[in-house]
Structures are given as C-alpha cells and as structure tokens.
Design a protein around this motif. Structure first.
Motif, PDB file in Angstrom:
ATOM      1  N   ALA A  11      -7.336 -12.312  -1.596  1.00  0.00           N
ATOM      2  CA  ALA A  11      -6.295 -12.195  -2.615  1.00  0.00           C
ATOM      3  C   ALA A  11      -4.949 -11.886  -1.969  1.00  0.00           C
ATOM      4  N   GLN A  12      -4.943 -11.026  -0.957  1.00  0.00           N
ATOM      5  CA  GLN A  12      -3.706 -10.706  -0.254  1.00  0.00           C
ATOM      6  C   GLN A  12      -3.161 -11.936   0.472  1.00  0.00           C
ATOM      7  N   ALA A  13      -4.054 -12.726   1.091  1.00  0.00           N
ATOM      8  CA  ALA A  13      -3.623 -13.953   1.767  1.00  0.00           C
ATOM      9  C   ALA A  13      -3.030 -14.943   0.762  1.00  0.00           C
ATOM     10  N   ASP A  14      -3.634 -15.012  -0.438  1.00  0.00           N
ATOM     11  CA  ASP A  14      -3.084 -15.886  -1.486  1.00  0.00           C
ATOM     12  C   ASP A  14      -1.641 -15.521  -1.811  1.00  0.00           C
ATOM     13  N   ARG A  23       2.860  -9.263   5.049  1.00  0.00           N
ATOM     14  CA  ARG A  23       1.454  -8.900   4.871  1.00  0.00           C
ATOM     15  C   ARG A  23       1.310  -7.441   4.439  1.00  0.00           C
ATOM     16  N   ALA A  24       2.186  -6.563   4.969  1.00  0.00           N
ATOM     17  CA  ALA A  24       2.088  -5.140   4.655  1.00  0.00           C
ATOM     18  C   ALA A  24       2.383  -4.835   3.182  1.00  0.00           C
ATOM     19  N   TRP A  29       2.018  -5.364  -3.935  1.00  0.00           N
ATOM     20  CA  TRP A  29       2.544  -6.381  -4.857  1.00  0.00           C
ATOM     21  C   TRP A  29       1.492  -6.714  -5.900  1.00  0.00           C
ATOM     22  N   ILE A  30       0.271  -6.953  -5.451  1.00  0.00           N
ATOM     23  CA  ILE A  30      -0.817  -7.263  -6.386  1.00  0.00           C
ATOM     24  C   ILE A  30      -1.082  -6.070  -7.300  1.00  0.00           C
ATOM     25  N   ASN A  31      -1.141  -4.892  -6.713  1.00  0.00           N
ATOM     26  CA  ASN A  31      -1.439  -3.682  -7.476  1.00  0.00           C
ATOM     27  C   ASN A  31      -0.431  -3.475  -8.606  1.00  0.00           C
TER      28      ASN A  31
END
Length: 264
Positions: A11-14, A23-24, A29-31
């Motif tokens: 999900a992070q890579a998406d 990346r950090a 961002w998702i959260n």
C-alpha cells in the motif's frame, strides 16, 4: 475506527507511485487520508479520487492496496487525445506507443480502435509493482492491475507495452504472498543500490591498475615479467566481468520476482 491501523508495504509503494511523495511520508499519508474516507464497497474506502482496500470486508484495520480512480465530477476536463504519424496515441499527456497497442490486440483481444483507451484505463487503475527495471534497450517501471502488467518509461509518461502472467493465487493467501514478494523486491533493490553506489569507484580502481599493468607490459623486455603482467591483466578483466555479471543477475532476479507480484 481502530486506532491501530496497519498499512502494508505494498500500500505504501502504491502511494509513492501515485503521488510521488517520499517513502518516509507514505505511511502517515495513508493513515491521514483513510480516516477521512467513506466506505464504497465491502473492502474499499474512497477519499477524493483514491481507493483504499482493506484486508477483510467490513474491517478498516489493515490497508493492503491503494489505487486512484478517474475524476467523474461534473465539469471535469474532457479527455484530450491525439495520434502521431507513427501510430502512437496520446491521452491526457500519457503516450501509448503503437507497440503497446499491438500487444493489447494480440495478447488480450482488444479491438484495435479501443486498444489505446483500454491501456490508458488499465494504467489509471494500476499500482506500481517495481521500479527501475532494465533491459538491453530500455529502463522503466512496471505497473499491474488484475494480472495485467504495464511497462512504462522512467518519467511515467509513456506506456511501452502490456503483457500478462497466467499464474494466479488463491484470494485467501494473495495478501500474504504479496507482502512476501514485495519484501523480496525491496531486498533485491537494496542489494542493487549498494552495488551501484560502490561500483564506479571499484571499477575505476581496477581500470587504473589495468592501465598501469598494460604500460608495464609494453615497456618490459623480460618474458617472465610479461607473463606475470598479462596474468594480472587477465585476472582484472575476469573480475570486472564478474562484477557486471553479478549486477545483471540481481536485476534479472528482480524482474522475475516482479512478474510473481504481477500475478497475485
């Protein structure tokens, strides 16, 4: 919603591929965004034009994939489309090469008149699988959606090809397998990056020594010395070849692992 939200590496890579953020920052961002999202299906939540997929239907506790959906708002800009003399099609700034169109027709049975739009739509709904894949003539990234792989250029503005992998995983294990495969890709990427960081200095040192040995070889008249110098030059050439072959082997392994991820 459960405060202990888990977010998979995939999900992070998406998100990194879709937004270009560091990346950090991907996890936070998702959260932040998923907590504002509305449920649109049993295992999907939408905020603006992003879809967040959960591991289990009805439970927003683990985010496994993130995808972007098209803008369907009233008054949205119409699709801009053009075709050049080589048969390449440009849709909203994304160039779909004629080669990709041909492959969509041959491999997926898409009517040629619809192939460019079909590829563009698959790209819009896809997620990144792996980045910086090299071949003999090209370098770029691989995206995938529902077993369809999409090869794009390094600037993500040109789609070069589409292909598929027929291997499939059971839905019950696909998320677990995806995490394992994504972890293996990251491990290979770390090895490749480590070699690329040290490779220029290592090769320069070997090439400098080789030049010194070559100079000594053409300068000496001693047969035993010539033989010793030539042996060292041969050893340097072998070592340089092994370094390049080792890097090529890692890149090839990364391709194979990426294909496994496409199939999930």
């Amino acid at each position: 919603m459960n405060d202990k939200l888990r977010i998979t590496p995939q999900a992070q890579a998406d998100v990194i591929a879709l937004t270009g953020i560091d990346r950090a920052r991907a996890h936070s961002w998702i959260n932040t965004h998923v907590r504002k999202a509305d449920r649109v299906s049993s295992n999907a939540y939408q905020y603006e034009n992003y879809l967040f997929y959960t591991e289990r239907p009805g439970e927003r506790t683990k985010i496994v994939r993130v995808k972007r959906v098209g803008n369907t708002q009233v008054g949205a800009n119409p699709t801009q489309r053009s075709t050049d003399s080589d048969g390449n099609v440009v849709i909203d700034g994304i160039t779909i090469r004629k080669h990709a169109i041909d492959r969509a027709v041959e491999r997926f049975g898409v009517p040629r008149e619809r192939a460019a739009q079909w590829i563009y739509d698959r790209f819009r709904e896809s997620s990144v699988v792996t980045e910086n894949i090299r071949s003999l003539t090209n370098e770029g990234h691989v995206y995938a959606t529902e077993g369809i792989a999409i090869g794009v250029d390094t600037d993500r503005k040109m789609i070069r090809t589409v292909y598929y992998n027929t291997k499939k995983f059971s839905p019950l294990i696909s998320d677990k397998v995806r995490e394992v495969v994504a972890k293996e890709i990251r491990k290979l990427e770390r090895k490749i990056n480590a070699i690329n960081r040290t490779l220029p200095l290592q090769k320069a040192a070997l090439e400098y020594e080789r030049a010194e040995r070559m100079l000594a070889l053409v300068s000496t008249r001693s047969i035993p010395k010539k033989m010793a110098l030539q042996a060292r030059i041969n050893a340097i050439d072998t070592h340089l070849g092994e370094i390049n072959a080792g890097l090529a082997d890692l890149v090839e392994k990364k391709k194979h692992v990426a294909n496994a991820l496409i199939a999930i």
